[in-house]
Motif scaffolding. Structure first.
Motif, PDB file in Angstrom:
ATOM      1  N   MET A   1       0.842  -1.206   0.000  1.00  0.00           N
ATOM      2  CA  MET A   1       0.000   0.000   0.000  1.00  0.00           C
ATOM      3  C   MET A   1       0.874   1.252   0.000  1.00  0.00           C
ATOM      4  N   GLN A   2       0.332   2.335  -0.576  1.00  0.00           N
ATOM      5  CA  GLN A   2       1.053   3.592  -0.580  1.00  0.00           C
ATOM      6  C   GLN A   2       0.836   4.322   0.742  1.00  0.00           C
ATOM      7  N   SER A   3       1.861   5.002   1.219  1.00  0.00           N
ATOM      8  CA  SER A   3       1.681   5.876   2.368  1.00  0.00           C
ATOM      9  C   SER A   3       1.016   7.147   1.900  1.00  0.00           C
ATOM     10  N   SER A   4       0.508   7.957   2.861  1.00  0.00           N
ATOM     11  CA  SER A   4      -0.162   9.192   2.466  1.00  0.00           C
ATOM     12  C   SER A   4       0.789  10.137   1.769  1.00  0.00           C
ATOM     13  N   SER A   5       2.072  10.173   2.202  1.00  0.00           N
ATOM     14  CA  SER A   5       3.038  11.063   1.557  1.00  0.00           C
ATOM     15  C   SER A   5       3.306  10.631   0.149  1.00  0.00           C
ATOM     16  N   GLN A   6       3.380   9.310  -0.097  1.00  0.00           N
ATOM     17  CA  GLN A   6       3.591   8.817  -1.452  1.00  0.00           C
ATOM     18  C   GLN A   6       2.409   9.165  -2.335  1.00  0.00           C
ATOM     19  N   SER A   7       1.196   9.077  -1.791  1.00  0.00           N
ATOM     20  CA  SER A   7       0.010   9.373  -2.571  1.00  0.00           C
ATOM     21  C   SER A   7       0.009  10.825  -3.017  1.00  0.00           C
ATOM     22  N   ILE A   8       0.537  11.732  -2.127  1.00  0.00           N
ATOM     23  CA  ILE A   8       0.567  13.139  -2.471  1.00  0.00           C
ATOM     24  C   ILE A   8       1.602  13.411  -3.557  1.00  0.00           C
ATOM     25  N   LEU A   9       2.776  12.747  -3.425  1.00  0.00           N
ATOM     26  CA  LEU A   9       3.854  12.997  -4.367  1.00  0.00           C
ATOM     27  C   LEU A   9       3.600  12.356  -5.722  1.00  0.00           C
ATOM     28  N   SER A  10       3.027  11.173  -5.718  1.00  0.00           N
ATOM     29  CA  SER A  10       2.859  10.438  -6.958  1.00  0.00           C
ATOM     30  C   SER A  10       1.817  11.090  -7.855  1.00  0.00           C
ATOM     31  N   LYS A  11       2.046  10.989  -9.169  1.00  0.00           N
ATOM     32  CA  LYS A  11       1.117  11.579 -10.133  1.00  0.00           C
ATOM     33  C   LYS A  11       0.275  10.519 -10.836  1.00  0.00           C
ATOM     34  N   VAL A  12       0.185   9.350 -10.232  1.00  0.00           N
ATOM     35  CA  VAL A  12      -0.645   8.279 -10.773  1.00  0.00           C
ATOM     36  C   VAL A  12      -1.627   7.848  -9.683  1.00  0.00           C
ATOM     37  N   PRO A  13      -2.745   7.219 -10.061  1.00  0.00           N
ATOM     38  CA  PRO A  13      -3.731   6.809  -9.057  1.00  0.00           C
ATOM     39  C   PRO A  13      -3.247   5.627  -8.233  1.00  0.00           C
ATOM     40  N   GLU A  14      -3.905   5.403  -7.105  1.00  0.00           N
ATOM     41  CA  GLU A  14      -3.616   4.222  -6.302  1.00  0.00           C
ATOM     42  C   GLU A  14      -3.986   2.975  -7.096  1.00  0.00           C
ATOM     43  N   ILE A  15      -3.199   1.911  -6.894  1.00  0.00           N
ATOM     44  CA  ILE A  15      -3.426   0.672  -7.638  1.00  0.00           C
ATOM     45  C   ILE A  15      -4.447  -0.162  -6.869  1.00  0.00           C
ATOM     46  N   THR A  16      -5.698   0.014  -7.185  1.00  0.00           N
ATOM     47  CA  THR A  16      -6.792  -0.696  -6.526  1.00  0.00           C
ATOM     48  C   THR A  16      -7.589  -1.461  -7.584  1.00  0.00           C
ATOM     49  N   LEU A  17      -8.595  -2.189  -7.139  1.00  0.00           N
ATOM     50  CA  LEU A  17      -9.440  -2.941  -8.073  1.00  0.00           C
ATOM     51  C   LEU A  17     -10.082  -2.014  -9.088  1.00  0.00           C
ATOM     52  N   ILE A  18     -10.553  -0.845  -8.649  1.00  0.00           N
ATOM     53  CA  ILE A  18     -11.202   0.085  -9.569  1.00  0.00           C
ATOM     54  C   ILE A  18     -10.218   0.611 -10.612  1.00  0.00           C
ATOM     55  N   PHE A  19      -8.947   0.680 -10.251  1.00  0.00           N
ATOM     56  CA  PHE A  19      -7.916   1.069 -11.223  1.00  0.00           C
ATOM     57  C   PHE A  19      -7.870   0.067 -12.370  1.00  0.00           C
ATOM     58  N   TRP A  20      -7.852  -1.228 -12.030  1.00  0.00           N
ATOM     59  CA  TRP A  20      -7.750  -2.251 -13.067  1.00  0.00           C
ATOM     60  C   TRP A  20      -9.013  -2.317 -13.924  1.00  0.00           C
TER      61      TRP A  20
END
Length: 253
Positions: A1-20
Protein backbone atom coordinates in the motif's frame (compact mmCIF):
# COMPACT_ATOMS: atom_id res chain seq x y z
CA UNK A 1 0.00 0.00 0.00
CA UNK A 2 1.05 3.59 -0.58
CA UNK A 3 1.68 5.88 2.37
CA UNK A 4 -0.16 9.19 2.47
CA UNK A 5 3.04 11.06 1.56
CA UNK A 6 3.59 8.82 -1.45
CA UNK A 7 0.01 9.37 -2.57
CA UNK A 8 0.57 13.14 -2.47
CA UNK A 9 3.85 13.00 -4.37
CA UNK A 10 2.86 10.44 -6.96
CA UNK A 11 1.12 11.58 -10.13
CA UNK A 12 -0.65 8.28 -10.77
CA UNK A 13 -3.73 6.81 -9.06
CA UNK A 14 -3.62 4.22 -6.30
CA UNK A 15 -3.43 0.67 -7.64
CA UNK A 16 -6.79 -0.70 -6.53
CA UNK A 17 -9.44 -2.94 -8.07
CA UNK A 18 -11.20 0.09 -9.57
CA UNK A 19 -7.92 1.07 -11.22
CA UNK A 20 -7.75 -2.25 -13.07
CA UNK A 21 -11.41 -2.13 -14.09
CA UNK A 22 -10.92 1.40 -15.44
CA UNK A 23 -7.77 0.29 -17.28
CA UNK A 24 -9.61 -2.57 -19.01
CA UNK A 25 -12.43 -0.22 -20.08
CA UNK A 26 -9.80 2.22 -21.36
CA UNK A 27 -7.93 -0.39 -23.39
CA UNK A 28 -11.16 -1.73 -24.87
CA UNK A 29 -12.16 1.82 -25.75
CA UNK A 30 -8.77 2.27 -27.42
CA UNK A 31 -9.48 -0.68 -29.69
CA UNK A 32 -12.98 0.40 -30.73
CA UNK A 33 -12.09 4.09 -31.08
CA UNK A 34 -8.91 3.31 -33.03
CA UNK A 35 -10.83 1.06 -35.42
CA UNK A 36 -13.60 3.66 -35.71
CA UNK A 37 -11.17 6.24 -37.05
CA UNK A 38 -9.00 3.98 -39.19
CA UNK A 39 -11.72 1.68 -40.55
CA UNK A 40 -15.20 3.16 -40.10
CA UNK A 41 -14.09 6.64 -41.22
CA UNK A 42 -11.60 5.11 -43.70
CA UNK A 43 -8.68 7.30 -42.60
CA UNK A 44 -6.34 4.33 -42.70
CA UNK A 45 -3.85 3.20 -40.08
CA UNK A 46 -1.07 5.69 -40.84
CA UNK A 47 -3.19 8.87 -40.86
CA UNK A 48 -5.11 7.69 -37.80
CA UNK A 49 -1.80 7.09 -36.02
CA UNK A 50 -0.74 10.69 -36.74
CA UNK A 51 -4.08 12.01 -35.44
CA UNK A 52 -3.93 9.97 -32.22
CA UNK A 53 -0.22 10.73 -31.76
CA UNK A 54 -0.98 14.44 -31.78
CA UNK A 55 -3.73 13.94 -29.18
CA UNK A 56 -1.44 11.75 -27.09
CA UNK A 57 1.41 14.28 -27.14
CA UNK A 58 -1.02 17.04 -26.18
CA UNK A 59 -2.24 15.21 -23.08
CA UNK A 60 1.24 13.86 -22.30
CA UNK A 61 2.71 17.38 -22.15
CA UNK A 62 -0.11 18.53 -19.87
CA UNK A 63 0.30 15.43 -17.70
CA UNK A 64 4.05 15.90 -17.28
CA UNK A 65 3.71 19.63 -16.61
CA UNK A 66 1.07 18.99 -13.97
CA UNK A 67 2.37 19.15 -10.40
CA UNK A 68 -0.06 16.66 -8.89
CA UNK A 69 -2.30 13.75 -9.81
CA UNK A 70 -5.24 14.81 -11.97
CA UNK A 71 -7.64 11.99 -12.84
CA UNK A 72 -8.89 13.65 -16.04
CA UNK A 73 -5.36 14.22 -17.36
CA UNK A 74 -4.09 10.81 -16.32
CA UNK A 75 -6.89 8.77 -17.86
CA UNK A 76 -7.07 10.98 -20.96
CA UNK A 77 -3.38 10.25 -21.49
CA UNK A 78 -4.00 6.53 -20.98
CA UNK A 79 -6.84 6.60 -23.52
CA UNK A 80 -4.71 8.52 -26.02
CA UNK A 81 -1.84 6.06 -25.62
CA UNK A 82 -4.08 3.06 -26.16
CA UNK A 83 -5.74 4.50 -29.28
CA UNK A 84 -2.41 5.39 -30.87
CA UNK A 85 -1.17 1.95 -29.86
CA UNK A 86 -4.10 0.35 -31.70
CA UNK A 87 -3.57 2.12 -35.02
CA UNK A 88 0.24 1.96 -34.82
CA UNK A 89 0.20 -1.79 -34.19
CA UNK A 90 -2.27 -2.32 -37.05
CA UNK A 91 -0.06 -0.23 -39.37
CA UNK A 92 3.10 -2.15 -38.46
CA UNK A 93 1.48 -5.59 -38.46
CA UNK A 94 -0.77 -5.22 -41.50
CA UNK A 95 0.35 -2.34 -43.72
CA UNK A 96 4.08 -3.07 -43.35
CA UNK A 97 3.44 -6.81 -43.50
CA UNK A 98 5.46 -7.70 -40.41
CA UNK A 99 2.61 -9.79 -39.05
CA UNK A 100 1.17 -10.10 -35.56
CA UNK A 101 3.89 -12.40 -34.24
CA UNK A 102 6.71 -10.29 -35.67
CA UNK A 103 5.17 -7.08 -34.36
CA UNK A 104 4.65 -8.64 -30.93
CA UNK A 105 8.28 -9.77 -30.82
CA UNK A 106 9.60 -6.30 -31.67
CA UNK A 107 7.39 -4.64 -29.08
CA UNK A 108 8.26 -7.13 -26.32
CA UNK A 109 11.90 -6.18 -26.87
CA UNK A 110 11.03 -2.45 -26.75
CA UNK A 111 9.03 -2.82 -23.52
CA UNK A 112 11.88 -4.80 -21.95
CA UNK A 113 14.51 -2.26 -23.01
CA UNK A 114 12.38 0.61 -21.69
CA UNK A 115 12.00 -1.04 -18.29
CA UNK A 116 15.69 -1.99 -18.08
CA UNK A 117 16.93 1.51 -18.99
CA UNK A 118 14.40 3.01 -16.55
CA UNK A 119 15.60 0.71 -13.75
CA UNK A 120 19.28 1.30 -14.49
CA UNK A 121 18.89 5.09 -14.50
CA UNK A 122 16.45 5.45 -11.58
CA UNK A 123 16.95 2.30 -9.49
CA UNK A 124 13.23 1.50 -9.52
CA UNK A 125 10.38 0.92 -11.95
CA UNK A 126 7.69 1.12 -9.29
CA UNK A 127 4.47 2.95 -10.29
CA UNK A 128 4.51 4.55 -6.81
CA UNK A 129 7.56 6.70 -7.63
CA UNK A 130 6.15 8.76 -10.52
CA UNK A 131 7.07 12.16 -9.10
CA UNK A 132 9.55 13.73 -11.54
CA UNK A 133 9.53 14.50 -15.29
CA UNK A 134 12.36 12.04 -15.99
CA UNK A 135 10.66 9.16 -14.19
CA UNK A 136 7.36 10.05 -15.77
CA UNK A 137 8.94 9.98 -19.24
CA UNK A 138 10.01 6.36 -18.68
CA UNK A 139 6.58 5.54 -17.27
CA UNK A 140 4.69 6.80 -20.30
CA UNK A 141 7.23 5.41 -22.78
CA UNK A 142 6.78 1.96 -21.26
CA UNK A 143 3.01 2.36 -21.26
CA UNK A 144 2.96 3.37 -24.94
CA UNK A 145 5.07 0.38 -25.95
CA UNK A 146 2.88 -1.93 -23.85
CA UNK A 147 -0.33 -0.52 -25.35
CA UNK A 148 1.00 -1.15 -28.86
CA UNK A 149 2.24 -4.60 -27.87
CA UNK A 150 -1.17 -5.47 -26.44
CA UNK A 151 -2.95 -4.81 -29.72
CA UNK A 152 -0.52 -7.04 -31.62
CA UNK A 153 -0.81 -9.81 -29.00
CA UNK A 154 -4.59 -9.63 -29.00
CA UNK A 155 -4.79 -9.89 -32.78
CA UNK A 156 -2.24 -12.72 -32.79
CA UNK A 157 -4.21 -14.77 -30.25
CA UNK A 158 -7.56 -14.27 -31.97
CA UNK A 159 -6.40 -14.68 -35.58
CA UNK A 160 -3.01 -16.32 -36.00
CA UNK A 161 -3.28 -18.64 -33.00
CA UNK A 162 -6.88 -19.41 -33.97
CA UNK A 163 -8.36 -18.84 -30.51
CA UNK A 164 -11.02 -16.44 -31.73
CA UNK A 165 -12.23 -13.51 -29.67
CA UNK A 166 -13.79 -15.57 -26.90
CA UNK A 167 -10.71 -17.79 -26.69
CA UNK A 168 -8.48 -14.72 -26.54
CA UNK A 169 -10.58 -13.22 -23.76
CA UNK A 170 -10.36 -16.45 -21.75
CA UNK A 171 -6.59 -16.65 -22.29
CA UNK A 172 -5.75 -13.11 -21.17
CA UNK A 173 -8.36 -12.98 -18.41
CA UNK A 174 -6.93 -16.26 -17.12
CA UNK A 175 -3.39 -14.84 -17.16
CA UNK A 176 -4.57 -11.78 -15.22
CA UNK A 177 -6.22 -14.06 -12.64
CA UNK A 178 -2.89 -15.91 -12.41
CA UNK A 179 -1.15 -12.60 -11.63
CA UNK A 180 -3.69 -11.99 -8.84
CA UNK A 181 -3.03 -15.44 -7.41
CA UNK A 182 0.72 -14.85 -7.54
CA UNK A 183 0.21 -11.51 -5.78
CA UNK A 184 -1.60 -13.06 -2.83
CA UNK A 185 0.15 -16.43 -2.70
CA UNK A 186 3.82 -15.63 -3.41
CA UNK A 187 6.54 -13.10 -2.64
CA UNK A 188 7.20 -12.25 -6.29
CA UNK A 189 8.06 -8.57 -6.79
CA UNK A 190 4.85 -6.51 -6.65
CA UNK A 191 6.34 -4.14 -9.21
CA UNK A 192 6.96 -6.95 -11.73
CA UNK A 193 3.45 -8.29 -11.15
CA UNK A 194 2.06 -4.78 -11.68
CA UNK A 195 3.75 -4.41 -15.07
CA UNK A 196 2.84 -7.93 -16.14
CA UNK A 197 -0.81 -7.28 -15.29
CA UNK A 198 -0.71 -3.81 -16.86
CA UNK A 199 0.58 -5.28 -20.12
CA UNK A 200 -1.97 -8.13 -20.09
CA UNK A 201 -4.95 -5.77 -19.74
CA UNK A 202 -4.16 -4.38 -23.20
CA UNK A 203 -4.54 -7.60 -25.26
CA UNK A 204 -7.62 -8.40 -23.17
CA UNK A 205 -9.08 -5.02 -24.14
CA UNK A 206 -8.09 -5.61 -27.77
CA UNK A 207 -9.95 -8.91 -28.09
CA UNK A 208 -12.96 -7.59 -26.15
CA UNK A 209 -13.08 -4.55 -28.44
CA UNK A 210 -12.86 -6.73 -31.55
CA UNK A 211 -15.53 -9.04 -30.13
CA UNK A 212 -17.87 -6.08 -29.72
CA UNK A 213 -17.51 -4.55 -33.18
CA UNK A 214 -16.47 -7.31 -35.58
CA UNK A 215 -19.11 -8.90 -37.91
CA UNK A 216 -21.15 -11.86 -36.73
CA UNK A 217 -19.57 -14.17 -39.32
CA UNK A 218 -16.17 -13.32 -37.84
CA UNK A 219 -17.24 -14.20 -34.32
CA UNK A 220 -18.11 -10.66 -33.18
CA UNK A 221 -21.29 -8.93 -32.04
CA UNK A 222 -21.31 -6.46 -34.96
CA UNK A 223 -21.94 -3.42 -32.74
CA UNK A 224 -21.26 0.06 -34.04
CA UNK A 225 -17.69 1.07 -33.19
CA UNK A 226 -18.89 4.55 -32.26
CA UNK A 227 -21.70 3.26 -30.03
CA UNK A 228 -19.38 0.80 -28.32
CA UNK A 229 -16.81 3.56 -27.79
CA UNK A 230 -19.33 5.93 -26.20
CA UNK A 231 -20.61 3.20 -23.87
CA UNK A 232 -17.08 2.27 -22.82
CA UNK A 233 -16.20 5.92 -22.24
CA UNK A 234 -19.32 6.32 -20.09
CA UNK A 235 -18.46 3.23 -18.01
CA UNK A 236 -14.91 4.43 -17.62
CA UNK A 237 -16.12 7.84 -16.45
CA UNK A 238 -18.22 6.15 -13.77
CA UNK A 239 -15.15 4.23 -12.58
CA UNK A 240 -13.06 7.41 -12.40
CA UNK A 241 -15.84 9.15 -10.44
CA UNK A 242 -16.01 6.26 -7.95
CA UNK A 243 -12.23 6.23 -7.66
CA UNK A 244 -12.10 9.98 -6.97
CA UNK A 245 -14.88 9.73 -4.41
CA UNK A 246 -13.06 6.90 -2.64
CA UNK A 247 -9.78 8.85 -2.67
CA UNK A 248 -11.45 11.95 -1.24
CA UNK A 249 -13.12 9.95 1.51
CA UNK A 250 -9.87 8.16 2.29
CA UNK A 251 -7.90 11.41 2.49
CA UNK A 252 -10.42 12.94 4.87
CA UNK A 253 -9.90 10.18 7.44
Amino acid sequence: MQSSSQSILSKVPEITLIFWITKIFATTFGETAGDALSMSLNLGYLLSTFVFSFIFLFFLILQIKSTRYNSFLYWSTIIASTTVGTTLADFVDRSLGIGYLGGSGILIVLVTISLLVWYKSQGSISPHTINSPQVEFFYWLTITFSQTLGTALGDWSADTAGLGYLGGMILFAGLIVLMVILYFMTDISRTLLFWATFILTRPLGAVVGDFLDKPLDHGGLNLSRFSASFILLFLMSICVFISNKYANTHNQR
